[in-house]
Scaffold this active site. Structure first.
Site, mmCIF file in Angstrom:
data_model
loop_
_atom_site.group_PDB
_atom_site.id
_atom_site.type_symbol
_atom_site.label_atom_id
_atom_site.label_comp_id
_atom_site.label_asym_id
_atom_site.label_seq_id
_atom_site.Cartn_x
_atom_site.Cartn_y
_atom_site.Cartn_z
ATOM 1 N N ASP A 16 0.877 -1.417 0.080
ATOM 2 C CA ASP A 16 0.048 -0.052 0.043
ATOM 3 C C ASP A 16 0.898 1.201 -0.125
ATOM 4 O OD1 ASP A 16 -2.146 -1.593 0.080
ATOM 5 O OD2 ASP A 16 -2.829 -0.851 2.403
ATOM 6 N N ALA A 251 -8.747 -0.748 6.271
ATOM 7 C CA ALA A 251 -8.265 -1.995 6.720
ATOM 8 C C ALA A 251 -9.305 -2.149 8.085
ATOM 9 C CB ALA A 251 -6.980 -2.358 7.575
ATOM 10 N N ALA A 252 -10.342 -1.264 8.359
ATOM 11 C CA ALA A 252 -11.147 -1.482 9.580
ATOM 12 C C ALA A 252 -11.964 -2.597 9.307
ATOM 13 C CB ALA A 252 -11.955 -0.139 9.654
ATOM 14 N N GLY A 253 -12.543 -2.911 7.879
ATOM 15 C CA GLY A 253 -13.546 -4.107 7.635
ATOM 16 C C GLY A 253 -12.574 -5.372 7.746
ATOM 17 N N ASP A 254 -11.209 -5.481 7.286
ATOM 18 C CA ASP A 254 -10.514 -6.473 7.357
ATOM 19 C C ASP A 254 -10.382 -6.748 8.783
ATOM 20 O OD1 ASP A 254 -10.314 -6.177 4.596
ATOM 21 O OD2 ASP A 254 -8.395 -4.945 4.672
HETATM 22 O O1 RIB Z 1 -9.053 -3.173 2.756
HETATM 23 C C1 RIB Z 1 -8.008 -2.228 2.743
HETATM 24 C C2 RIB Z 1 -6.877 -2.942 1.639
HETATM 25 O O2 RIB Z 1 -7.759 -2.666 0.195
HETATM 26 C C3 RIB Z 1 -5.753 -2.040 1.376
HETATM 27 O O3 RIB Z 1 -4.612 -2.685 2.369
HETATM 28 C C4 RIB Z 1 -5.520 -2.133 0.126
HETATM 29 O O4 RIB Z 1 -4.389 -2.876 -0.179
HETATM 30 C C5 RIB Z 1 -6.673 -2.813 -0.657
HETATM 31 O O5 RIB Z 1 -6.547 -4.310 -1.212
#
Ligand code: RIB
Length: 301
Positions: A16, A251-254
């Protein structure tokens, strides 16, 4: 407690490149931004690392290029304690995401998928042993759809639960929905998959009904700073978001998905899982970056 707590994440790995700006630029506009950061990202990788930091036993399968970004990503995943033994290599360049984050922490992301787009159905076949051995398979939509379908189907047929984070939204074959144990769309993705604009509890319930009607077992819909709405066999419930000052919502959703995965394999109810995931993502949004901002279990406690 479940005996098998193995989490398998199959998905994307990106590097990123993030610029902080006051506002997001409009088409054709150049803005002078602020801080620049380069770090590890990719929805698959973020979810795998989040689950690992929160205490999960995680194997991560992705495809990276034979380049410096790919080498660095794998080294990073090893440092995190992920099982990286089945990571694949491609002749395409490793995935890169260009991210802009505004003063409110909202972002705009454009991904050059590179090696992620080179994951094949044969690759999924080659990790079918990992799929069969897992307790939970976590998928997103940053790899080719036929691969997502193949992995979900293999898992379902082996009695392995599938958590699908349908991001970024793209057309999916009808067949896939019945393989999904838990789907975690945000409001935009919910509308994309159901045609129902989601703005409140009632519309969220309608959209979830459409998804469940297509075969998805349970749905937890994330609603940004409001929280999440769950429509599950345990019942429907709302989990309010924590009130925090968001610096970067990337990345909150991740984090939410990684945390759900850990709680699920630990045998927690979806209500407890949603509470845990909400607390974890509240920590993520308070820091810049994707993987740099993922919390550890002791912080969530
Ligand atoms: O969800 C966030 C991610 O979406 C980022 O880290 C970026 O690489 C995209 O995949």
């Amino acid at each position: 407690m479940n005996e098998n707590q193995k989490i398998l994440v199959i998905g994307s790995s990106n590097t990123d490149m993030t610029v902080k700006t006051q506002t997001l630029p409009r088409p054709g506009e150049t803005l002078i931004g602020g801080e620049f950061k380069m770090g590890a990202g990719g929805k698959g990788a973020n979810q795998a690392v989040a689950a690992r930091r929160l205490g999960g036993d995680v194997t991560f399968v992705c495809k990276v290029g034979r380049d410096l970004f790919g080498d660095n990503s794998i080294k990073g995943y090893e440092r995190e304690g992920l099982d990286t033994s089945r990571i694949l290599r491609s002749d395409k360049p490793s995935g890169v995401a260009l991210i802009m984050v505004d003063a409110k922490g909202e972002n705009c992301i454009s991904v050059a998928s590179g090696a992620n787009s080179d994951i094949t159905e044969a690759d999924i076949d080659s990790v079918s042993d990992l799929i069969r051995e897992a307790s939970l398979l976590v998928l997103q939509l940053e790899m080719p759809t036929p691969c997502v379908l193949k992995a979900a189907k293999l898992a379902f047929e082996s009695g392995v639960k599938v958590l699908l984070n349908p991001a970024p939204a793209c057309a999916l074959p009808d067949e896939i929905f019945r393989y999904i144990f838990l789907m975690t769309p945000n409001q935009t993705e919910s509308e994309f998959f159901t045609g129902v604009p989601v703005h409140d509890e009632e519309s969220a319930a309608k959209a979830a009904e459409v998804l469940r009607g297509r075969g998805v077992k349970d749905v937890i819909m994330t609603m940004g700073s409001k929280g999440s709405m769950a429509f599950t066999e345990e019942g429907a419930f709302f989990t309010p978001a924590r009130k925090v000052q968001a610096v970067d919502t990337t990345a909150a959703g991740d984090t939410f998905c990684g945390a759900l995965a850990v709680a699920i394999v630990e045998g927690k109810s979806l209500k407890e899982a949603a509470g845990f995931a909400t607390a974890a993502s509240a920590l993520t949004v308070q820091k810049m970056g994707a993987q740099e901002s993922l919390p550890y279990r002791n912080e969530v406690k």
